[in-house]
Scaffold this motif. Structure first.
Motif, PDB file in Angstrom:
ATOM      1  N   PRO A   1       0.810  -1.221   0.000  1.00  0.00           N
ATOM      2  CA  PRO A   1       0.000   0.000   0.000  1.00  0.00           C
ATOM      3  C   PRO A   1       0.845   1.274   0.000  1.00  0.00           C
ATOM      4  O   PRO A   1       0.324   2.365   0.013  1.00  0.00           O
ATOM      5  CB  PRO A   1      -0.788  -0.118   1.295  1.00  0.00           C
ATOM      6  N   LEU A   2       2.173   1.122   0.015  1.00  0.00           N
ATOM      7  CA  LEU A   2       3.039   2.292   0.166  1.00  0.00           C
ATOM      8  C   LEU A   2       2.939   3.265  -0.993  1.00  0.00           C
ATOM      9  O   LEU A   2       2.847   4.480  -0.784  1.00  0.00           O
ATOM     10  CB  LEU A   2       4.499   1.851   0.345  1.00  0.00           C
ATOM     11  N   LEU A   3       2.989   2.805  -2.226  1.00  0.00           N
ATOM     12  CA  LEU A   3       2.974   3.693  -3.380  1.00  0.00           C
ATOM     13  C   LEU A   3       2.007   3.171  -4.425  1.00  0.00           C
ATOM     14  O   LEU A   3       2.123   2.026  -4.881  1.00  0.00           O
ATOM     15  CB  LEU A   3       4.376   3.812  -3.991  1.00  0.00           C
ATOM     16  N   ASN A   4       1.072   4.032  -4.777  1.00  0.00           N
ATOM     17  CA  ASN A   4       0.095   3.721  -5.813  1.00  0.00           C
ATOM     18  C   ASN A   4      -0.076   4.935  -6.705  1.00  0.00           C
ATOM     19  O   ASN A   4       0.119   6.069  -6.261  1.00  0.00           O
ATOM     20  CB  ASN A   4      -1.257   3.358  -5.185  1.00  0.00           C
ATOM     21  N   PHE A   5      -0.434   4.698  -7.952  1.00  0.00           N
ATOM     22  CA  PHE A   5      -0.803   5.782  -8.852  1.00  0.00           C
ATOM     23  C   PHE A   5      -2.324   5.833  -8.898  1.00  0.00           C
ATOM     24  O   PHE A   5      -2.982   4.839  -9.186  1.00  0.00           O
ATOM     25  CB  PHE A   5      -0.254   5.548 -10.268  1.00  0.00           C
ATOM     26  N   ARG A   6      -2.866   6.996  -8.569  1.00  0.00           N
ATOM     27  CA  ARG A   6      -4.310   7.234  -8.617  1.00  0.00           C
ATOM     28  C   ARG A   6      -4.522   8.539  -9.366  1.00  0.00           C
ATOM     29  O   ARG A   6      -3.932   9.563  -9.014  1.00  0.00           O
ATOM     30  CB  ARG A   6      -4.912   7.362  -7.214  1.00  0.00           C
ATOM     31  N   TYR A   7      -5.354   8.514 -10.373  1.00  0.00           N
ATOM     32  CA  TYR A   7      -5.581   9.706 -11.190  1.00  0.00           C
ATOM     33  C   TYR A   7      -6.383  10.738 -10.405  1.00  0.00           C
ATOM     34  O   TYR A   7      -7.379  10.411  -9.753  1.00  0.00           O
ATOM     35  CB  TYR A   7      -6.328   9.337 -12.472  1.00  0.00           C
ATOM     36  N   GLY A   8      -5.925  11.985 -10.447  1.00  0.00           N
ATOM     37  CA  GLY A   8      -6.642  13.062  -9.780  1.00  0.00           C
ATOM     38  C   GLY A   8      -6.528  14.369 -10.540  1.00  0.00           C
ATOM     39  O   GLY A   8      -5.504  14.651 -11.166  1.00  0.00           O
ATOM     40  N   GLU A   9      -7.597  15.134 -10.512  1.00  0.00           N
ATOM     41  CA  GLU A   9      -7.627  16.470 -11.104  1.00  0.00           C
ATOM     42  C   GLU A   9      -7.878  17.459  -9.978  1.00  0.00           C
ATOM     43  O   GLU A   9      -8.982  17.519  -9.440  1.00  0.00           O
ATOM     44  CB  GLU A   9      -8.734  16.578 -12.157  1.00  0.00           C
ATOM     45  N   ASN A  10      -6.859  18.219  -9.614  1.00  0.00           N
ATOM     46  CA  ASN A  10      -6.967  19.160  -8.501  1.00  0.00           C
ATOM     47  C   ASN A  10      -7.264  20.551  -9.045  1.00  0.00           C
ATOM     48  O   ASN A  10      -6.424  21.168  -9.690  1.00  0.00           O
ATOM     49  CB  ASN A  10      -5.666  19.161  -7.693  1.00  0.00           C
ATOM     50  N   ARG A  11      -8.444  21.043  -8.770  1.00  0.00           N
ATOM     51  CA  ARG A  11      -8.857  22.365  -9.237  1.00  0.00           C
ATOM     52  C   ARG A  11      -8.648  23.436  -8.163  1.00  0.00           C
ATOM     53  O   ARG A  11      -8.961  24.589  -8.371  1.00  0.00           O
ATOM     54  CB  ARG A  11     -10.306  22.324  -9.685  1.00  0.00           C
TER      55      ARG A  11
ATOM     56  N   ASN B   1      -0.111   8.460  -4.676  1.00  0.00           N
ATOM     57  CA  ASN B   1      -0.872   8.153  -3.476  1.00  0.00           C
ATOM     58  C   ASN B   1      -0.017   7.256  -2.596  1.00  0.00           C
ATOM     59  O   ASN B   1       0.503   6.246  -3.069  1.00  0.00           O
ATOM     60  CB  ASN B   1      -2.182   7.447  -3.833  1.00  0.00           C
ATOM     61  N   VAL B   2       0.163   7.649  -1.347  1.00  0.00           N
ATOM     62  CA  VAL B   2       0.929   6.833  -0.409  1.00  0.00           C
ATOM     63  C   VAL B   2       0.074   6.535   0.817  1.00  0.00           C
ATOM     64  O   VAL B   2      -0.616   7.399   1.340  1.00  0.00           O
ATOM     65  CB  VAL B   2       2.250   7.527   0.017  1.00  0.00           C
ATOM     66  N   SER B   3       0.119   5.290   1.229  1.00  0.00           N
ATOM     67  CA  SER B   3      -0.592   4.849   2.426  1.00  0.00           C
ATOM     68  C   SER B   3       0.341   3.945   3.215  1.00  0.00           C
ATOM     69  O   SER B   3       1.321   3.435   2.678  1.00  0.00           O
ATOM     70  CB  SER B   3      -1.868   4.093   2.050  1.00  0.00           C
ATOM     71  N   CYS B   4       0.030   3.772   4.474  1.00  0.00           N
ATOM     72  CA  CYS B   4       0.892   2.926   5.300  1.00  0.00           C
ATOM     73  C   CYS B   4       0.151   2.486   6.554  1.00  0.00           C
ATOM     74  O   CYS B   4      -0.739   3.186   7.038  1.00  0.00           O
ATOM     75  CB  CYS B   4       2.151   3.701   5.709  1.00  0.00           C
ATOM     76  N   CYS B   5       0.576   1.366   7.018  1.00  0.00           N
ATOM     77  CA  CYS B   5       0.225   0.891   8.358  1.00  0.00           C
ATOM     78  C   CYS B   5      -1.282   0.784   8.572  1.00  0.00           C
ATOM     79  O   CYS B   5      -1.800   1.157   9.624  1.00  0.00           O
ATOM     80  CB  CYS B   5       0.855   1.800   9.407  1.00  0.00           C
ATOM     81  N   GLY B   6      -1.990   0.305   7.579  1.00  0.00           N
ATOM     82  CA  GLY B   6      -3.428   0.128   7.695  1.00  0.00           C
ATOM     83  C   GLY B   6      -4.244   1.387   7.502  1.00  0.00           C
ATOM     84  O   GLY B   6      -5.467   1.366   7.598  1.00  0.00           O
TER      85      GLY B   6
END
Length: 170
Positions: free
Chosen positions: A39-49, A120-125
């Motif tokens: 879960p540490l590194l994922n690519f997730r598409y996002g459009e930040n306005r 996108n980075v996540s960790c430890c649940g």
């Protein structure tokens, strides 16, 4: 000033190349999600306005212009400050990273109408719902570097000794 220019151009180029490869060549815009090292590194598409985490992101043309103008004004202010105050090499590189990252996000707003995010980075649940981009990393690293490495304008005592000089009691 050359160090700031080269660091800024490097940050802008790295960001735009990363976005092109991940968003367009790897087709993240179509796929929407790629697990790289879950879960540490994922690519997730996002459009930040908006700004960080989508704050103030109404998506209107006015907000896009205002946010881009503020970013450019911030870059000008940092350049003016760095030119006026002699800075260490690491502070100049930090200023360049901050400026390059900010201008990379401005370029996104000009090209797409929003900032492309994909990291996108996540960790430890903990499942982090937020996405960011490499320009954001350069902005953060540049700002942190300026806090750590910038001279304080009083002879550089902050960077050399870690403490500001005290005024004598008269």
């Amino acid at each position: 000033m050359r160090i700031i220019l080269w660091a800024g151009l490097a940050a802008l180029a790295v960001d735009q190349i990363c976005k092109y490869v991940v968003i367009h060549m790897m087709e993240l815009a179509r796929i929407r999600s790629i697990d790289v090292l879950p879960p540490l590194l994922n690519f997730r598409y996002g459009e930040n306005r908006g700004i960080n985490f989508g704050l103030f992101g109404g998506g209107s043309e006015a907000s896009r212009i205002i946010l881009s103008t503020l970013a450019v004004l911030l870059c000008i202010a940092i350049l003016w400050w760095a030119r006026k105050n002699a800075q260490t090499t690491l502070a100049k590189i930090s200023a360049g990273f901050l400026i390059g990252g900010a201008l990379a996000n401005v370029l996104d707003r000009l090209l797409y109408g929003y900032v492309l995010d994909f990291l996108n980075v996540s960790c430890c649940g903990i499942n982090n719902p937020f996405v960011f981009n490499t320009a954001d990393i350069f902005i953060f690293a540049g700002a942190l570097g300026l806090v750590i490495f910038a001279e304080d304008g009083r002879g550089g005592a902050k960077a050399k000794g870690g403490k500001k000089p005290r005024k004598p009691i008269v």
